[in-house]
Design a protein around this motif. Structure first.
Motif, PDB file in Angstrom:
ATOM      1  N   THR A 133      -5.393 -34.918 -20.719  1.00  0.00           N
ATOM      2  CA  THR A 133      -6.375 -35.042 -19.646  1.00  0.00           C
ATOM      3  C   THR A 133      -7.636 -35.752 -20.099  1.00  0.00           C
ATOM      4  O   THR A 133      -8.572 -35.906 -19.337  1.00  0.00           O
ATOM      5  CB  THR A 133      -6.787 -33.646 -19.167  1.00  0.00           C
ATOM      6  OG1 THR A 133      -7.357 -32.957 -20.279  1.00  0.00           O
ATOM      7  CG2 THR A 133      -5.587 -32.888 -18.675  1.00  0.00           C
ATOM      8  N   THR A 145     -11.502 -25.335 -12.829  1.00  0.00           N
ATOM      9  CA  THR A 145     -12.879 -25.629 -12.422  1.00  0.00           C
ATOM     10  C   THR A 145     -12.889 -26.606 -11.251  1.00  0.00           C
ATOM     11  O   THR A 145     -13.600 -26.421 -10.265  1.00  0.00           O
ATOM     12  CB  THR A 145     -13.677 -26.227 -13.600  1.00  0.00           C
ATOM     13  OG1 THR A 145     -13.498 -25.371 -14.722  1.00  0.00           O
ATOM     14  CG2 THR A 145     -15.137 -26.339 -13.265  1.00  0.00           C
ATOM     15  N   ASP A 146     -12.052 -27.655 -11.366  1.00  0.00           N
ATOM     16  CA  ASP A 146     -11.981 -28.655 -10.294  1.00  0.00           C
ATOM     17  C   ASP A 146     -11.551 -28.006  -8.982  1.00  0.00           C
ATOM     18  O   ASP A 146     -12.121 -28.272  -7.920  1.00  0.00           O
ATOM     19  CB  ASP A 146     -10.977 -29.760 -10.662  1.00  0.00           C
ATOM     20  CG  ASP A 146     -11.531 -30.675 -11.738  1.00  0.00           C
ATOM     21  OD1 ASP A 146     -12.719 -30.515 -12.082  1.00  0.00           O
ATOM     22  OD2 ASP A 146     -10.775 -31.534 -12.234  1.00  0.00           O
ATOM     23  N   ARG A 159     -13.790 -24.249 -26.257  1.00  0.00           N
ATOM     24  CA  ARG A 159     -12.895 -24.971 -25.342  1.00  0.00           C
ATOM     25  C   ARG A 159     -13.319 -24.787 -23.889  1.00  0.00           C
ATOM     26  O   ARG A 159     -12.506 -24.521 -23.015  1.00  0.00           O
ATOM     27  CB  ARG A 159     -11.443 -24.516 -25.513  1.00  0.00           C
ATOM     28  CG  ARG A 159     -10.938 -24.524 -26.933  1.00  0.00           C
ATOM     29  CD  ARG A 159     -10.861 -25.930 -27.507  1.00  0.00           C
ATOM     30  NE  ARG A 159     -10.763 -25.847 -28.967  1.00  0.00           N
ATOM     31  CZ  ARG A 159     -11.008 -26.849 -29.794  1.00  0.00           C
ATOM     32  NH1 ARG A 159     -11.386 -28.011 -29.327  1.00  0.00           N
ATOM     33  NH2 ARG A 159     -10.882 -26.704 -31.075  1.00  0.00           N
ATOM     34  N   GLY A 160     -14.585 -24.878 -23.651  1.00  0.00           N
ATOM     35  CA  GLY A 160     -15.060 -24.867 -22.282  1.00  0.00           C
ATOM     36  C   GLY A 160     -15.135 -23.494 -21.652  1.00  0.00           C
ATOM     37  O   GLY A 160     -15.151 -23.353 -20.434  1.00  0.00           O
ATOM     38  N   ALA A 176      -8.011 -25.917 -22.666  1.00  0.00           N
ATOM     39  CA  ALA A 176      -8.957 -26.917 -22.180  1.00  0.00           C
ATOM     40  C   ALA A 176      -8.486 -27.508 -20.852  1.00  0.00           C
ATOM     41  O   ALA A 176      -9.264 -27.696 -19.919  1.00  0.00           O
ATOM     42  CB  ALA A 176      -9.146 -28.013 -23.215  1.00  0.00           C
ATOM     43  N   THR A 177      -7.185 -27.802 -20.782  1.00  0.00           N
ATOM     44  CA  THR A 177      -6.648 -28.413 -19.574  1.00  0.00           C
ATOM     45  C   THR A 177      -6.692 -27.448 -18.392  1.00  0.00           C
ATOM     46  O   THR A 177      -7.169 -27.804 -17.308  1.00  0.00           O
ATOM     47  CB  THR A 177      -5.201 -28.878 -19.805  1.00  0.00           C
ATOM     48  OG1 THR A 177      -5.186 -29.782 -20.903  1.00  0.00           O
ATOM     49  CG2 THR A 177      -4.652 -29.545 -18.572  1.00  0.00           C
ATOM     50  N   LYS A 219     -10.137 -26.976 -17.106  1.00  0.00           N
ATOM     51  CA  LYS A 219     -10.636 -28.121 -16.343  1.00  0.00           C
ATOM     52  C   LYS A 219     -10.067 -28.142 -14.925  1.00  0.00           C
ATOM     53  O   LYS A 219     -10.793 -28.307 -13.959  1.00  0.00           O
ATOM     54  CB  LYS A 219     -10.277 -29.422 -17.068  1.00  0.00           C
ATOM     55  CG  LYS A 219     -10.900 -30.643 -16.416  1.00  0.00           C
ATOM     56  CD  LYS A 219     -10.819 -31.842 -17.313  1.00  0.00           C
ATOM     57  CE  LYS A 219     -11.273 -33.125 -16.616  1.00  0.00           C
ATOM     58  NZ  LYS A 219     -12.268 -32.960 -15.550  1.00  0.00           N
TER      59      LYS A 219
END
Length: 741
Positions: A72, A119-120, A370-371, A112-113, A116
């Motif tokens: 990503t 979150t989106d 990792r976020g 991480a993926t 993400k």
RNA sequence: GCGCUUUUAGCUCAGUUGGUUAGAGCGUUCGAUUCACAUUCGAAAGGUCUCAGGUUCGAAUCCUGAAAGGCGCACCA
């Protein structure tokens, strides 16, 4: 244009040289054409090289697996540096006749993926993963990764990387998935993977555990409270964890507390009323900190957990997985820890239990790099890899650990580096590697997320089944967790070559020659690969580790969005060309040292590409009537020898991973020696017909060829583009020409 | 706290096993240039090689110590 409106005099074509040379080097145009040429040739694939007779079938193998970028992600300068370095090694090996393979791939980067995508989705639809359900979330993630996979792959290609795309691997593709399952089952069967209740790093935001290495400590300022705890004073930044604290710990040698005996109980007043505390003497208490006395919260602190285990103390959970206080907190139960803290302090103040408050206490807090969010240690039932447990190695080709020996994973990791079966460059990282191993605890490999390799274990009431396929019969339920992304990365050198099948690739290309990566993932990845490969195939995963530095901005600062100092490699490539971008990341970058990059440097190397372009133009103009059989004069022969010596020296540097020195040397030879001196001296000689002229022509042509070959690994595009326009050459593609010796 | 690492020209850095007057790129200044060069070429200025000791005929380089940056690990009640 000149004054009279005619073309400037240098735009002419009286020598019949290729049209392209009449303009400055145009990277954008030439790179596209050149890349197409390489792709068509298929020569990144060693099988094709052998089939076309360009590599001997019994040639020495040379393989590198590309550290797979996140699916990503987008290309950043760190990737660009990695691609440049590895491509240099690969092209150099290929030109030296080795059976050369560079395997591309991408990584699913589980946490991480998923973070993400979640979150989106939340931003756009205000839905959480629990609203969507496992299946739907996986579908969304798959869509997202499919889409961005193409992006990162294309970006990798722009760098000129001669990867064999026919062997492309993705950590979650079918072959790799099977390999991961197989690896888990074998380690489970050997007793090296177990499930246990242990304290782990819990991320309340992402609702998953995180490995020790993925924790990032950030400085934070918080009030530090001193509370009266019976006759003692204890300090804390986290009053909200203190509800269950019923043990008071002090050092056995602390004379201040000699009057208290281990196991003695003391009645005292605490947050929600009277409690009975037990005195524990343990060396973990530091006499020099505060009063030398502390209470412990074993359920939410690693150190406290260990103390509790040593003395067989009760362990009570105070905070739940979302950061909410449990019933043990009495009137505060149900509140979030963030809100509860000040209320608890208020109550303690009212009860007269606050001794003092230090408002400006600076300490480190653990966050998920990792976020994720702030880490809350929790005790959880998790899967672990036992690094200190003895096992019998069923098959080994590693020297010093013969098949059938008893060893541990930790010993194995240490041994192969100590005996130089895995060399690490620069050497100083060996120390850091040992230090890491010595401090290594069992590796928590389960993650409570949905995206990734699902743990191949099924449960049915009291039964547990571990296997690559689901067990027969009804009522089995698979473990809901997935594996740490580094578990699958750990088998990357073998899974990309087809393991667990005994493929020809595996036989030929494993152990790989070099593992090249940034020093920041030495532990995450390099050490884990040694562990996994050692256990699963009895081989080291690579013979050599080469660690490059991190790419920083011109002032040595980390590139970050918030500083706005990010230099985008794609931007540099479009402005100055991939070759210039590569050189700027190579020259001046000593192994393991951080690279300071500024746009000026990239621009400088664009000039060099253009210089080479014009050198070629000059040589072609001057040698259109070359006599390829002309005898070299003594002077000219010496100059050719000088070029060969230069290449020899550069080769030594490449072999020693001093790509920076090699590139610099060749650069200076080409510009300062060849262009500035040799060509300048040649101009008058070329004007007079005769033997001297014929000799000069051959010499210039020879040195041009040597220069192009020597520069090719470093700046593949411009050298190949030039090569294609040469009338006389000894290979169709410079990519597969022979390295000058 | 333990360990690693850096310190050389205004800036970014080479200087590999100790060996003449310490180098490059960028920047600055001056000059040349219609004849390979969206430029290039030539030249100049600019350095007590962080500091203090030591080893040596000789140290930027080796040893000891210090200072100032950076990083990793541990601690963080």
């Amino acid at each position: 244009m000149s004054k009279d409106g005619s073309k400037p005099s240098h735009i002419r074509n009286d020598a019949g040289i290729p049209e392209a040379f009449l303009k400055p080097y145009n990277p954008a145009e030439e790179e596209l054409k050149t890349r197409a040429l390489w792709d068509e040739s298929g020569y990144a694939n060693p099988d094709k090289m052998i089939a076309d007779g360009l590599t001997a079938p019994d040639a020495e193998p040379y393989s590198i697996v590309l550290p797979p970028p996140n699916v990503t992600g987008t290309l950043h300068m760190g990737h660009a540096a990695m691609l440049a370095i590895e491509d240099i090694l690969i092209r150099y090996a290929r030109m030296n006749g080795k059976k050369t393979l560079w395997i591309p791939g991408t990584d699913s980067a589980a946490i991480a993926t998923q973070a993400k995508v979640e979150t989106d989705i939340y931003k756009k639809e205000k839905q959480t993963r629990y609203d969507l359900g496992r299946e739907e979330l996986m579908k969304r993630i798959d869509e997202f990764t499919e889409e961005s996979k193409a992006t990162i792959i294309n970006q990798v290609r722009t760098m000129g990387a001669s990867l064999d795309w026919s062997r492309y691997a993705y950590t979650l593709d079918e072959t790799r998935y099977k390999a991961v399952m197989e690896a888990f089952v074998r380690m489970y069967d050997a007793g090296l993977i177990y499930r246990g209740n242990r304290i782990v790093n819990w991320d309340p935001k992402l609702q998953t555990t995180v490995s020790d290495d993925e924790i990032e400590y950030l400085e934070q300022k918080d009030p530090f409270y001193y509370f009266k705890y019976g006759p003692f004073v204890i300090g804390t930044v986290r009053p909200e964890t203190k509800f269950g604290d019923k043990y008071v710990v002090m050092h056995p040698n602390d004379e201040r507390y000699a009057g208290y005996k281990h196991g003695q109980t003391i009645d005292l007043e605490w947050i929600n009323g009277p409690i009975t505390a037990t005195v524990i003497k343990d060396e973990a208490a530091n006499m020099d900190v505060g009063s030398g006395v502390m209470t412990i919260t074993p359920a939410h602190s690693g150190v406290d957990f260990e103390i509790a285990q040593r003395h067989g103390l009760d362990i009570e959970q105070v905070i739940d997985e979302r950061g909410i206080l449990l019933p043990i907190a009495g009137e505060f139960a149900g509140q979030h820890i963030k809100k509860a803290r000040s209320l608890i302090v208020e109550k303690l103040t009212a009860k007269g239990l606050v001794e003092k408050i230090d408002e400006n206490y600076v300490h480190n807090v653990a966050t998920n790099s990792r976020g994720g969010g702030l880490i809350e240690p929790q005790i959880k039932k998790q899967w672990f890899v036992a690094v200190n447990k003895e096992f019998t190695i069923s098959h080994s080709e590693m020297s010093g650990i013969p098949t059938g020996t008893m060893t541990t994973l930790k010993k194995l990791m240490r041994h192969v580096v100590e005996t130089q079966q895995v060399k690490i460059a620069p050497e100083r990282f060996e120390k850091i590697y040992y230090h890491w191993i010595d401090n290594l605890r069992d590796w928590n490999i389960s993650r409570q997320i949905w995206f990734g390799h699902r743990i191949p274990v099924w449960y049915r009431s009291d039964e547990v089944y571990c296997g690559t396929e689901a067990p027969g019969g009804d009522g089995w339920e698979q473990d809901p967790d997935v594996l740490d992304t580094w578990f699958s990365s750990g088998i990357w050198t073998i899974s990309t070559l087809g393991w667990p099948e005994e493929t020809a690739d595996l036989k030929t290309f494993h152990p790989t020659a070099v593992l090249e990566t940034g020093y920041d993932i030495l532990f995450f990845w390099v050490a884990r690969m040694v562990l996994m490969s050692g256990f699963l195939v009895g081989q080291v995963p690579f013979k050599q580790v080469y660690l490059h530095g991190l790419v920083r901005d011109g002032q040595g600062r980390k590139m970050s969005k918030s500083l706005g100092n990010i230099i985008d490699p794609l931007d540099m490539i479009s402005k100055y060309g991939a070759d210039a971008t590569r050189l700027s990341l190579i020259i001046g970058a000593a192994p393991g040292m951080d690279i300071k990059l500024s746009e000026d440097r990239v621009r400088g190397y664009k000039h060099f590409a253009n210089k080479l372009w014009n050198i070629t133009r000059f040589v072609l103009e001057s040698t259109h009537d070359i006599d390829v059989d002309a005898k070299l004069s003594e002077t000219d022969a010496k100059l050719v020898t000088e070029a060969h010596e230069l290449v020899k020296n550069a080769s030594k540097n490449i072999d020693a991973f001093r790509l920076d020195l090699a590139a610099d040397e060749i650069y200076h030879f080409v510009w300062d020696r060849f262009a500035a001196e040799i060509i300048e001296e040649s101009k008058p000689i070329l004007k007079e017909p005769g033997e001297a002229r014929a000799s000069r022509q051959r010499m210039l042509h020879k040195i041009l060829i040597i220069s192009l070959k020597a520069l090719h690994p470093f700046m593949p595009y411009v050298t190949e583009a030039v090569w294609q326009k040469l009338p006389q050459k000894d290979a169709e593609l410079l990519m597969v020409a022979k390295w000058p010796k």
